[in-house]
Design an enzyme around this catalytic site. Sequence first.
Site, PDB file in Angstrom:
ATOM      1  N   PRO A  71      67.231  36.649  51.267  1.00  0.00           N
ATOM      2  CA  PRO A  71      67.742  37.746  50.430  1.00  0.00           C
ATOM      3  C   PRO A  71      67.138  37.840  49.025  1.00  0.00           C
ATOM      4  O   PRO A  71      67.218  38.890  48.395  1.00  0.00           O
ATOM      5  CB  PRO A  71      69.249  37.474  50.359  1.00  0.00           C
TER       6      PRO A  71
ATOM      7  N   LYS B 264      65.133  42.695  49.726  1.00  0.00           N
ATOM      8  CA  LYS B 264      64.222  43.549  50.502  1.00  0.00           C
ATOM      9  C   LYS B 264      64.755  43.971  51.876  1.00  0.00           C
ATOM     10  O   LYS B 264      64.266  44.948  52.457  1.00  0.00           O
ATOM     11  CB  LYS B 264      62.883  42.818  50.708  1.00  0.00           C
TER      12      LYS B 264
ATOM     13  N   TYR C  58      59.306  44.278  43.395  1.00  0.00           N
ATOM     14  CA  TYR C  58      60.771  44.335  43.355  1.00  0.00           C
ATOM     15  C   TYR C  58      61.273  45.771  43.513  1.00  0.00           C
ATOM     16  O   TYR C  58      62.235  46.037  44.234  1.00  0.00           O
ATOM     17  CB  TYR C  58      61.297  43.731  42.043  1.00  0.00           C
TER      18      TYR C  58
ATOM     19  N   HIS D 109      69.214  50.571  37.500  1.00  0.00           N
ATOM     20  CA  HIS D 109      68.823  49.401  36.703  1.00  0.00           C
ATOM     21  C   HIS D 109      67.340  49.464  36.373  1.00  0.00           C
ATOM     22  O   HIS D 109      66.509  49.640  37.257  1.00  0.00           O
ATOM     23  CB  HIS D 109      69.117  48.116  37.479  1.00  0.00           C
TER      24      HIS D 109
ATOM     25  N   TYR E  57      68.871  36.357  37.931  1.00  0.00           N
ATOM     26  CA  TYR E  57      68.444  35.390  38.945  1.00  0.00           C
ATOM     27  C   TYR E  57      68.201  34.079  38.208  1.00  0.00           C
ATOM     28  O   TYR E  57      67.355  34.029  37.317  1.00  0.00           O
ATOM     29  CB  TYR E  57      67.134  35.818  39.604  1.00  0.00           C
TER      30      TYR E  57
HETATM   31  P1  FAD Z   1      72.336  45.114  60.754  1.00  0.00           P
HETATM   32  O1  FAD Z   1      72.954  45.476  59.458  1.00  0.00           O
HETATM   33  O2  FAD Z   1      72.435  43.697  61.218  1.00  0.00           O
HETATM   34  O3  FAD Z   1      72.941  46.078  61.854  1.00  0.00           O
HETATM   35  C1  FAD Z   1      72.754  45.852  63.249  1.00  0.00           C
HETATM   36  C2  FAD Z   1      73.926  46.456  64.003  1.00  0.00           C
HETATM   37  O4  FAD Z   1      73.706  46.283  65.406  1.00  0.00           O
HETATM   38  C3  FAD Z   1      75.240  45.772  63.685  1.00  0.00           C
HETATM   39  O5  FAD Z   1      76.210  46.734  63.362  1.00  0.00           O
HETATM   40  C4  FAD Z   1      75.581  44.988  64.955  1.00  0.00           C
HETATM   41  O6  FAD Z   1      76.979  44.878  65.161  1.00  0.00           O
HETATM   42  C5  FAD Z   1      74.907  45.850  66.014  1.00  0.00           C
HETATM   43  N1  FAD Z   1      74.567  45.105  67.237  1.00  0.00           N
HETATM   44  C6  FAD Z   1      74.119  43.831  67.330  1.00  0.00           C
HETATM   45  N2  FAD Z   1      73.920  43.498  68.614  1.00  0.00           N
HETATM   46  C7  FAD Z   1      74.246  44.595  69.362  1.00  0.00           C
HETATM   47  C8  FAD Z   1      74.251  44.851  70.748  1.00  0.00           C
HETATM   48  N3  FAD Z   1      73.876  43.924  71.622  1.00  0.00           N
HETATM   49  N4  FAD Z   1      74.664  46.066  71.165  1.00  0.00           N
HETATM   50  C9  FAD Z   1      75.046  47.022  70.268  1.00  0.00           C
HETATM   51  N5  FAD Z   1      75.068  46.822  68.932  1.00  0.00           N
HETATM   52  C10 FAD Z   1      74.671  45.615  68.480  1.00  0.00           C
HETATM   53  N6  FAD Z   1      68.871  43.681  51.729  1.00  0.00           N
HETATM   54  C11 FAD Z   1      68.458  44.449  50.689  1.00  0.00           C
HETATM   55  O7  FAD Z   1      67.624  45.345  50.891  1.00  0.00           O
HETATM   56  N7  FAD Z   1      68.968  44.288  49.424  1.00  0.00           N
HETATM   57  C12 FAD Z   1      69.884  43.322  49.135  1.00  0.00           C
HETATM   58  O8  FAD Z   1      70.358  43.248  48.001  1.00  0.00           O
HETATM   59  C13 FAD Z   1      70.289  42.449  50.221  1.00  0.00           C
HETATM   60  N8  FAD Z   1      71.207  41.475  50.007  1.00  0.00           N
HETATM   61  C14 FAD Z   1      71.672  40.758  51.075  1.00  0.00           C
HETATM   62  C15 FAD Z   1      72.624  39.796  50.823  1.00  0.00           C
HETATM   63  C16 FAD Z   1      73.120  39.039  51.887  1.00  0.00           C
HETATM   64  C17 FAD Z   1      74.152  37.981  51.590  1.00  0.00           C
HETATM   65  C18 FAD Z   1      72.654  39.280  53.234  1.00  0.00           C
HETATM   66  C19 FAD Z   1      73.210  38.471  54.412  1.00  0.00           C
HETATM   67  C20 FAD Z   1      71.716  40.233  53.470  1.00  0.00           C
HETATM   68  C21 FAD Z   1      71.196  40.970  52.410  1.00  0.00           C
HETATM   69  N9  FAD Z   1      70.237  41.957  52.614  1.00  0.00           N
HETATM   70  C22 FAD Z   1      69.781  42.681  51.547  1.00  0.00           C
HETATM   71  C23 FAD Z   1      69.733  42.220  53.956  1.00  0.00           C
HETATM   72  C24 FAD Z   1      70.403  43.447  54.615  1.00  0.00           C
HETATM   73  O9  FAD Z   1      71.792  43.301  54.589  1.00  0.00           O
HETATM   74  C25 FAD Z   1      69.908  43.602  56.048  1.00  0.00           C
HETATM   75  O10 FAD Z   1      68.499  43.566  56.047  1.00  0.00           O
HETATM   76  C26 FAD Z   1      70.394  44.927  56.680  1.00  0.00           C
HETATM   77  O11 FAD Z   1      71.739  44.798  57.052  1.00  0.00           O
HETATM   78  C27 FAD Z   1      69.571  45.299  57.927  1.00  0.00           C
HETATM   79  O12 FAD Z   1      70.128  46.434  58.537  1.00  0.00           O
HETATM   80  P2  FAD Z   1      69.993  46.670  60.107  1.00  0.00           P
HETATM   81  O13 FAD Z   1      70.684  47.957  60.381  1.00  0.00           O
HETATM   82  O14 FAD Z   1      68.589  46.476  60.526  1.00  0.00           O
HETATM   83  O15 FAD Z   1      70.776  45.448  60.771  1.00  0.00           O
HETATM   84  C1  DHB Z   2      72.167  41.251  45.913  1.00  0.00           C
HETATM   85  C2  DHB Z   2      71.574  40.579  46.939  1.00  0.00           C
HETATM   86  C3  DHB Z   2      70.271  40.167  46.799  1.00  0.00           C
HETATM   87  O1  DHB Z   2      69.652  39.535  47.799  1.00  0.00           O
HETATM   88  C4  DHB Z   2      69.552  40.403  45.643  1.00  0.00           C
HETATM   89  O2  DHB Z   2      68.288  39.947  45.526  1.00  0.00           O
HETATM   90  C5  DHB Z   2      70.143  41.102  44.634  1.00  0.00           C
HETATM   91  C6  DHB Z   2      71.462  41.530  44.779  1.00  0.00           C
HETATM   92  C7  DHB Z   2      73.573  41.692  46.050  1.00  0.00           C
HETATM   93  O3  DHB Z   2      74.169  41.426  47.104  1.00  0.00           O
HETATM   94  O4  DHB Z   2      74.095  42.274  45.111  1.00  0.00           O
END
Ligand code: FAD
Ligand code: DHB
Length: 391
Positions: free
Chosen positions: A292, A296, A384, A72, A200
Site C-alpha cells: 500500500p 497505487k 505519486y 492535497h 509517511y
Molecule cells: P477488490 O476491491 O478486492 O474487489 C474484488 C471484488 O471481487 C470483491 O468485492 C470480492 O468480494 C469479489 N470477489 C472475490 N472473489 C469472487 C468470486 N469468486 N466471485 C465473485 N466475486 C468475487 N489503493 C490505492 O490506490 N490507494 C490507497 O490509498 C490504498 N490504500 C490501501 C490500504 C489498505 C490497508 C489496503 C488493504 C489496500 C489499499 N489500496 C490502496 C489497495 C486497494 O484497496 C485495492 O487495490 C483495490 O481494492 C482493488 O480493487 P479491485 O476492484 O481490483 O479489487
Molecule cells: C492511505 C493508504 C495508503 O496506502 C497510502 O499510501 C496513503 C493513504 C489511506 O488508507 O488513507
Amino acid sequence: MRTKVVIVGAGPAGLLLGRLLDTHGIDNVILERRSPDYVLGRIRAGVLERGTVELLERSGVAERLHREGLVHNGVELSFDGHRQRLDFLALVGKTVTVYGQTEVTHDLMDARAASHATTVYEAENVTLHGFDSASPSVRYEKGGVGHEIACDFIAGCDGFHGASRASVPDKALSTFERVYPFGWLGVLVEKPPVSDELIYANHERGFALCSMRSPTRSRYYVQVSTDEHVEAWSDERFWDELRNRLDAETAGRLQTGASMEKSIAPLRSFVAEPMRFGSLFLAGDAAHIVPPTGAKGLNLAAHDVGLLADALIEFYEERSQAGIDAYSARALERVWNAERFSWWMTSILHRLPETDAFGRRIQKAELDNLRLSRGAASAFAESYTGAIAAS
Ligand code: FAD
Ligand code: DHB
C-alpha cells in the site's frame, strides 16, 4: 440468460467498468460473492490520482467526490522525528484527492442501482467457461439455484483471491511475487487529522502513516510483524506506538479516540502476466497487488478498467480488435511502473530484515536525496500523483 460482458467482482474495478460500459449502452452483468454491506464495510484505499478522478467524472459519479474530496498538494516524509515536505503542485503541477475507496464504491453502487443494470450479490461458486472458445459463459449459484450467463467477454475484477485468475491454466500464466515479512495495522477514528497533509514516517521502531478520510475522520497505520494479531492491539497500545514513531510536535497534536475499525493488511507485490486470455481479461487486484505504500492499488485498478472499457467500446462501436489486442501490454507497462514505485517506497520507509546500520543509512540518504535533488523530488511527485500514467 445472455449479456455482452460478464464482470466478476463488484469492488471498485468491477463497478467502474460496469459504469463505463453502461454509459455506452453496452450490456453487462456483475456477479459479486459478498453482500453490498460487506463490500462497503471494507476500509481500504484513500488517495486518488487525477486520472482516477477523471474516470469517475467520465462515469458521471464525481459530484460528491468534488464536494467532499480533499485536494492535497503534497505529502510529508519523516525520518526519526525530522519532517520534510514534497510539494507536488510546485514540482510537477499535479495534486491528489483524498476520498475513501468506500465512498467511491458507494457512489458507483448508487449509480448502478439507478441505471437498473443487473448486479447479482451473494453469487456463489462462480465458474468461468469457454473463454478460449467462441462461446464463453459464466455459471454461478444463488440461494442454491444454478444459473448460466452466455457472453462475448468476461472481465475478471474479483481481486487477488478471486475465481478469474484461478481459472487460467498454470502454463498460460507467469507470476512474479515478493511477500514482505510485515503488515499494516490500520485504525479509523472519528477525530480530526493530525496534519493537513499525509505524513509517511520512517522510524527505528518501524513505519507509520497519518492519513485521513475527511476533516473529522482520520486513518492511521503502523507497521507490525506478520505474526501479530489485531486482538493484541488495544486502542491505547496503538496510539502509544503511533506517537512513538512520529516527531514530538506531531505526536503532541495527535487527537486519539475509540477506533471505529482496526485491521491488519499484509504487504505483497504480485503481477500475473499476461492480463488477457482469449475473451477473459483480468483487471485490478485480480492481476496485480502492490504494497500500500504510495497508494497505487485502487489507482492501478482504475487505470486497467479505463483501458479495458475503451477497448470494449472500440470493439462494439467500431468493430475494431485493436484495443483488445493491446490491452495486456498497455496495462502491464503502467502496472510495472507502479510496482517499481511501491516497492521502492516500501523499502525506504519500513524496517526490513535487511535494515541493519548500513541499510538505515541508505534509507536516510534516499530521503535526503529527495530533499537535496529537485530531479529526485520531481520523479517522486510524478510517480505519486500518477503524472506518468498520462503518457
Ligand atoms: P477488490 O476491491 O478486492 O474487489 C474484488 C471484488 O471481487 C470483491 O468485492 C470480492 O468480494 C469479489 N470477489 C472475490 N472473489 C469472487 C468470486 N469468486 N466471485 C465473485 N466475486 C468475487 N489503493 C490505492 O490506490 N490507494 C490507497 O490509498 C490504498 N490504500 C490501501 C490500504 C489498505 C490497508 C489496503 C488493504 C489496500 C489499499 N489500496 C490502496 C489497495 C486497494 O484497496 C485495492 O487495490 C483495490 O481494492 C482493488 O480493487 P479491485 O476492484 O481490483 O479489487
Ligand atoms: C492511505 C493508504 C495508503 O496506502 C497510502 O499510501 C496513503 C493513504 C489511506 O488508507 O488513507
